[in-house]
Enzyme design. Sequence first.
Site, PDB file in Angstrom:
ATOM      1  CG  ASP A  38      -1.528  -1.315   1.561  1.00 43.50           C
ATOM      2  OD1 ASP A  38      -1.840  -2.076   0.631  1.00 43.50           O
ATOM      3  OD2 ASP A  38      -1.699  -1.609   2.759  1.00 43.50           O
ATOM      4  CD  GLU A 211      -8.031  -3.492  -0.851  1.00 50.74           C
ATOM      5  OE1 GLU A 211      -8.719  -3.699   0.172  1.00 50.74           O
ATOM      6  OE2 GLU A 211      -7.008  -4.145  -1.113  1.00 50.74           O
TER       7      GLU A 211
END
Length: 325
Positions: A38, A211
């Site tokens: 991420d 996401e």
Amino acid sequence: MKKILSIITLLYAFTACSQEKSKDKPKEAKSNTILLADPTIFYSNGLYYLYGTTSGDFPNGEGFQVYTSSDLRDWKGPVGAQNGLALKKGDSFGDKGFWAPQILSYKNKFYMIYTANENIAFATSDSPLGPFKNESKEPIIKTGNQIDPFIFIDEDGKKYLYHVRLTNGNRIFVAEINDDFQSIKAETLTECISGVLPWENTQNVNWPVTEGPTVLKHNGLYYMIYSANDFRNIDYAVGYATAKSPLGPWEKASESPIISRKNTKQNGIGHGDVFWDKDNKMNYVLHTHFNESAVSPRKAGIISIEFSGNKIVAKPESFSFLEVK
């Protein structure tokens, strides 16, 4: 009301940005590739700062590491102000699951928005290296579970918090956020995207995942770049949608996914952030699986992207891993 799921389904969903499990780690020797999931890159005064969910030996329940580079090729770190950490547990909200940070420069301060304990919080610092600390050790949204925050500040000064709410899937929502970054305007909370297309749910699971939103504006149009599928799925990939308003409605691009294992030869590629380099060229920093047989620890890389008319196009041949040298 969220329908009752089995324990197995809950574990599957709530670990979409989960902490690394030691049993997933390969036994082969490490390379110089930076192990972050991420990831995000923040550019300031000639230096690139790389942050992300810790994906190597350092527990991601301790905070966020930061690496630096002047050219995107040679990275140093971790070089955070506190033993390599830009933010550490104890100075912040939460005590586990430190995931998916974003860095902002706003009113002569550096802001970090991040996930901990499956909620979203803000911390500030005088330096991109930290230490980042929370004035209030409370989450921004105090009901439910939400992850993967991204702040977009529009030209009119309005601020929007894009994030993922864990409700019948990992669904991307947006709400206006107040100027102090400590609360949202609840009446503006709006769902943006859920995983309903075939490429967004290749395993046909009951808890589809969308996401890692990043939002930008180009020629008056709003763009949301996002990832879909569970991160452990080799088909984890990146697509985008467009809207005429920050609140939507969002129209998904027919050419998505634009970054996937099919055009990069990298399994589980996705969940990153857009940044512009010194030459004002647009790039996307993201993560991949460790190799073809192991998901974790995930590895950080970058790929060039650009606008072609009103479409976002990736350049798969530009993909490279980020390495400490």
